[in-house]
Design an enzyme around this catalytic site. Structure first.
Site, PDB file in Angstrom:
ATOM      1  N   HIS A 117      -2.240  -5.543   1.694  1.00  0.00           N
ATOM      2  CA  HIS A 117      -3.364  -6.076   1.631  1.00  0.00           C
ATOM      3  C   HIS A 117      -3.203  -7.628   1.010  1.00  0.00           C
ATOM      4  CE1 HIS A 117      -7.303  -7.393  -0.086  1.00  0.00           C
ATOM      5  NE2 HIS A 117      -6.777  -7.910  -1.073  1.00  0.00           N
TER       6      HIS A 117
ATOM      7  N   THR B 131      -5.718  -6.711  10.881  1.00  0.00           N
ATOM      8  CA  THR B 131      -5.748  -5.313   9.898  1.00  0.00           C
ATOM      9  C   THR B 131      -5.357  -4.039  10.921  1.00  0.00           C
ATOM     10  OG1 THR B 131      -8.127  -6.297   9.365  1.00  0.00           O
ATOM     11  CG2 THR B 131      -7.937  -3.871   8.956  1.00  0.00           C
TER      12      THR B 131
ATOM     13  N   TYR C 152     -12.380  -1.999  -3.553  1.00  0.00           N
ATOM     14  CA  TYR C 152     -13.140  -2.379  -2.163  1.00  0.00           C
ATOM     15  C   TYR C 152     -14.636  -2.113  -2.314  1.00  0.00           C
ATOM     16  CZ  TYR C 152      -8.363  -2.146  -0.074  1.00  0.00           C
ATOM     17  OH  TYR C 152      -7.256  -2.274   0.481  1.00  0.00           O
TER      18      TYR C 152
ATOM     19  N   ASN D 242      -2.275   0.436   6.518  1.00  0.00           N
ATOM     20  CA  ASN D 242      -1.655  -0.655   7.175  1.00  0.00           C
ATOM     21  C   ASN D 242      -0.646  -1.731   6.307  1.00  0.00           C
ATOM     22  OD1 ASN D 242      -3.807  -1.927   5.534  1.00  0.00           O
ATOM     23  ND2 ASN D 242      -4.914  -2.679   7.200  1.00  0.00           N
TER      24      ASN D 242
ATOM     25  N   PHE E 199     -15.574   4.319   6.587  1.00  0.00           N
ATOM     26  CA  PHE E 199     -14.160   4.924   6.096  1.00  0.00           C
ATOM     27  C   PHE E 199     -13.856   4.636   4.503  1.00  0.00           C
ATOM     28  CE2 PHE E 199     -14.182   0.375   7.755  1.00  0.00           C
ATOM     29  CZ  PHE E 199     -13.621  -0.291   6.439  1.00  0.00           C
TER      30      PHE E 199
ATOM     31  N   LYS F 140       0.837  -1.059   0.042  1.00  0.00           N
ATOM     32  CA  LYS F 140       0.017  -0.013  -0.041  1.00  0.00           C
ATOM     33  C   LYS F 140       0.908   1.278   0.017  1.00  0.00           C
ATOM     34  CE  LYS F 140      -4.278  -2.280   2.310  1.00  0.00           C
ATOM     35  NZ  LYS F 140      -5.133  -2.054   3.302  1.00  0.00           N
TER      36      LYS F 140
ATOM     37  N   ARG G  57       2.343  -5.818   9.292  1.00  0.00           N
ATOM     38  CA  ARG G  57       1.639  -4.949   9.679  1.00  0.00           C
ATOM     39  C   ARG G  57       1.997  -4.106  10.989  1.00  0.00           C
ATOM     40  NH1 ARG G  57      -4.237  -6.645   7.600  1.00  0.00           N
ATOM     41  NH2 ARG G  57      -4.282  -5.726   5.697  1.00  0.00           N
TER      42      ARG G  57
ATOM     43  N   GLU H 269      -9.810 -10.806  -7.197  1.00  0.00           N
ATOM     44  CA  GLU H 269      -8.915  -9.843  -6.852  1.00  0.00           C
ATOM     45  C   GLU H 269      -7.612  -9.929  -8.025  1.00  0.00           C
ATOM     46  OE1 GLU H 269      -7.782  -9.572  -3.013  1.00  0.00           O
ATOM     47  OE2 GLU H 269      -9.817  -9.089  -2.399  1.00  0.00           O
TER      48      GLU H 269
HETATM   49  P1  GDP Z   1      -8.234  -6.626   5.478  1.00  0.00           P
HETATM   50  O1  GDP Z   1      -8.912  -7.775   4.908  1.00  0.00           O
HETATM   51  O2  GDP Z   1      -7.211  -7.020   7.095  1.00  0.00           O
HETATM   52  O3  GDP Z   1      -7.295  -5.808   4.851  1.00  0.00           O
HETATM   53  O4  GDP Z   1      -9.267  -5.699   6.420  1.00  0.00           O
HETATM   54  P2  GDP Z   1     -10.849  -5.437   5.982  1.00  0.00           P
HETATM   55  O5  GDP Z   1     -11.191  -6.214   4.503  1.00  0.00           O
HETATM   56  O6  GDP Z   1     -11.760  -5.351   7.020  1.00  0.00           O
HETATM   57  O7  GDP Z   1     -10.542  -3.471   5.368  1.00  0.00           O
HETATM   58  C1  GDP Z   1      -9.856  -3.348   4.297  1.00  0.00           C
HETATM   59  C2  GDP Z   1      -8.956  -2.136   4.448  1.00  0.00           C
HETATM   60  O8  GDP Z   1      -9.831  -0.992   4.993  1.00  0.00           O
HETATM   61  C3  GDP Z   1      -8.065  -2.391   5.599  1.00  0.00           C
HETATM   62  O9  GDP Z   1      -6.975  -3.045   5.144  1.00  0.00           O
HETATM   63  C4  GDP Z   1      -7.691  -0.908   5.995  1.00  0.00           C
HETATM   64  O10 GDP Z   1      -6.774  -0.375   4.991  1.00  0.00           O
HETATM   65  C5  GDP Z   1      -9.127  -0.396   6.042  1.00  0.00           C
HETATM   66  N1  GDP Z   1      -9.701  -0.149   7.384  1.00  0.00           N
HETATM   67  C6  GDP Z   1     -10.323  -1.377   7.915  1.00  0.00           C
HETATM   68  N2  GDP Z   1     -11.019  -0.962   9.081  1.00  0.00           N
HETATM   69  C7  GDP Z   1     -10.866   0.379   9.117  1.00  0.00           C
HETATM   70  C8  GDP Z   1     -11.234   1.135  10.108  1.00  0.00           C
HETATM   71  O11 GDP Z   1     -11.966   0.960  10.925  1.00  0.00           O
HETATM   72  N3  GDP Z   1     -10.989   2.788   9.769  1.00  0.00           N
HETATM   73  C9  GDP Z   1     -10.264   2.909   8.403  1.00  0.00           C
HETATM   74  N4  GDP Z   1     -10.022   4.231   8.496  1.00  0.00           N
HETATM   75  N5  GDP Z   1      -9.745   2.283   7.675  1.00  0.00           N
HETATM   76  C10 GDP Z   1     -10.132   0.818   7.773  1.00  0.00           C
END
Ligand code: GDP
Length: 142
Positions: free
Chosen positions: A117, A93, A51, A114, A59, A11, A104, A128
């Site tokens: 991905h 995450t 996404y 973070n 967010f 990222k 991370r 994807e």
């Molecule tokens: P991942 O599979 O671990 O990447 O997590 P998710 O699919 O839940 O979320 C996708 C991405 O959205 C994450 O990797 C973060 O970059 C972002 N993200 C997830 N949760 C949050 C949150 O609570 N706040 C914000 N600002 N970004 C978030």
């Protein structure tokens, strides 16, 4: 055990911090192989489509802005149980909850920024990978 392919993204916060090499070195050290790779800047449309499952989350706009803010590295990783292995190497995450030594924990600056991905299931990996790569851009590394 099975050979799998998964999508990985380095990222924008990690490319900005010059951690591309550190992250790739870790994947290779763990036995995953790079089967495809591109350094690119995502358009707003491309990031939104990627996404799309998070469209209703508060967010979403911030995440799209972040993902388009600088360069990303798109990769297909290949190896034994690559989907789960990649998720283990990445960590939780939220970096505050990520285990010591995970990517991370090492390279994230917050829950959004973070660093990496990784696809979370076989069906996500398939969607994807084909979202970013043509079949003829992916090489067999088994
Ligand atoms: P991942 O599979 O671990 O990447 O997590 P998710 O699919 O839940 O979320 C996708 C991405 O959205 C994450 O990797 C973060 O970059 C972002 N993200 C997830 N949760 C949050 C949150 O609570 N706040 C914000 N600002 N970004 C978030």
């Amino acid at each position: 055990m099975s050979n799998e392919r998964t999508l990985s993204i380095i990222k924008p916060n990690a490319t900005k911090d010059n951690n591309i090499g550190n992250i790739i070195a870790r994947f290779e050290k763990e036995g995953l192989r790079i089967a495809a790779a591109k350094l690119t800047k995502l358009s707003k449309e491309k990031a939104e489509g990627f996404y799309i499952e998070h469209k209703e989350r508060p967010f979403f706009n911030s995440l799209v802005n972040f993902m388009t803010s600088d360069l990303v590295v798109l990769m297909v990783l290949e190896g034994e149980n690559a989907i789960t292995r990649n998720r283990e190497i990445m960590g939780a995450t939220n970096p505050a909850e990520a285990a010591e030594g995970t990517l991370r924990k090492l390279y994230a600056s917050g829950i959004e920024e973070n660093a990496v991905h990784g696809s979370d299931s076989a069906s996500s990996a398939e969607r994807e990978i084909s979202y970013f790569f043509e079949k003829n851009e992916i090489y067999d590394r088994f």
